[in-house]
Design an enzyme around this catalytic site. Structure first.
Site, PDB file in Angstrom:
ATOM      1  N   GLU A 114     -17.416  19.629  71.831  1.00 45.54           N
ATOM      2  CA  GLU A 114     -18.769  19.491  72.398  1.00 45.54           C
ATOM      3  C   GLU A 114     -19.761  19.088  71.308  1.00 45.54           C
ATOM      4  OE1 GLU A 114     -20.574  18.725  74.578  1.00 45.54           O
ATOM      5  OE2 GLU A 114     -21.420  20.342  75.773  1.00 45.54           O
ATOM      6  N   ASP A 115     -20.843  18.444  71.697  1.00 46.55           N
ATOM      7  CA  ASP A 115     -21.841  18.022  70.726  1.00 46.55           C
ATOM      8  C   ASP A 115     -22.753  19.176  70.298  1.00 46.55           C
ATOM      9  OD1 ASP A 115     -22.986  18.132  73.259  1.00 46.55           O
ATOM     10  OD2 ASP A 115     -24.105  16.255  73.080  1.00 46.55           O
TER      11      ASP A 115
ATOM     12  N   ASP B 155     -26.654  24.876  73.517  1.00 47.30           N
ATOM     13  CA  ASP B 155     -28.069  25.232  73.569  1.00 47.30           C
ATOM     14  C   ASP B 155     -28.186  26.562  74.329  1.00 47.30           C
ATOM     15  OD1 ASP B 155     -30.843  24.596  73.207  1.00 47.30           O
ATOM     16  OD2 ASP B 155     -30.932  23.798  75.226  1.00 47.30           O
TER      17      ASP B 155
ATOM     18  N   VAL C  80     -32.844  17.742  68.727  1.00 47.06           N
ATOM     19  CA  VAL C  80     -32.211  16.818  67.783  1.00 47.06           C
ATOM     20  C   VAL C  80     -31.617  15.598  68.485  1.00 47.06           C
ATOM     21  CG1 VAL C  80     -31.767  18.521  65.969  1.00 47.06           C
ATOM     22  CG2 VAL C  80     -30.064  18.198  67.786  1.00 47.06           C
TER      23      VAL C  80
ATOM     24  N   ASP D 142     -28.761  12.382  72.521  1.00 43.50           N
ATOM     25  CA  ASP D 142     -29.801  11.456  72.974  1.00 43.50           C
ATOM     26  C   ASP D 142     -31.122  12.142  73.283  1.00 43.50           C
ATOM     27  OD1 ASP D 142     -28.839  12.807  75.380  1.00 43.50           O
ATOM     28  OD2 ASP D 142     -30.042  11.333  76.464  1.00 43.50           O
TER      29      ASP D 142
END
Ligand code: IMP
Ligand code: MG
Length: 183
Positions: free
Chosen positions: A107-108, A111, A161, A167
């Protein structure tokens, strides 16, 4: 976010570089080694969550030195108010039966934790041999559900970010570094 109409506008929204290309590269090299060492000889399936994790997946899989397969999922989560028992809407699902694999979700960023919490529950129900989560970035101060990744490469403060796959309004995924967005 409105359409970006010029390079000047594009650049103006990049507030500062938080994590450089070299720092990302070094952290991924180390993560790839750890994964290769601990999963050697096992059937590994790397599952990347689109779109944000596409670059991380591409770089991480090339630092894994043992046999592995790769797959992609696309998920969108919808929540009402502060209700954290959300519904994850899989807009593109895995094709394979994961019951014969040690699955690693790539995963990026984590949050609130809601998206991955839902995906983990969904994939666990399909009985993989094991299931772990590796995330490039983690923002633990924003967590709304009790969720911890098994490996996070960078823990960051509560900044929005962009870059390296992440994005804002679909822009900035192509930056080779992680930057703070100028909100
Ligand atoms: P959550 O953990 O369910 O809140 O959502 C995580 C998803 O929100 C990530 O996969 C990203 O797509 C997006 N996201 C969260 N924080 C950021 C950020 O700082 N920049 C870009 N996307 C983000
Ligand atoms: Mg994402």
């Amino acid at each position: 976010m409105d359409e970006i109409k010029s390079v000047e506008e594009f650049n103006r929204n990049i507030k500062r570089v938080l994590i450089t290309e070299d720092e990302i590269k070094a952290a991924i090299k180390e993560a790839g080694k750890k994964i290769s060492d601990s999963y050697d000889g096992k059937p590994i399936l790397l599952v990347s969550i689109l779109n944000g994790a596409f670059i991380f997946m591409a770089d991480l899989c090339r630092e894994i030195t043992v046999p592995c397969e790769i797959a992609f999922m696309c998920a969108k989560s919808y929540y009402k108010g502060t209700d954290s028992s959300g519904i994850v809407n899989i807009t593109m699902d895995l094709e394979q039966d994961i019951s014969g694999y040690h699955v690693i979700i790539v995963e990026d960023i984590i949050d609130t934790g809601r998206t991955l919490n839902d995906i983990v529950n969904l994939l666990k129900a399909r009985n993989p041999l094991s299931l772990k989560v590796v995330t490039l970035l983690d923002k633990p101060s924003r967590r709304l559900v009790d969720f911890e990744p098994d490996m996070s490469l960078f823990v960051i403060e509560d900044h929005f970010v962009i870059g390296y796959g992440l994005d804002c309004g679909e822009y900035y995924r192509n930056l080779p570094y992680i930057a703070e967005f100028n909100q």
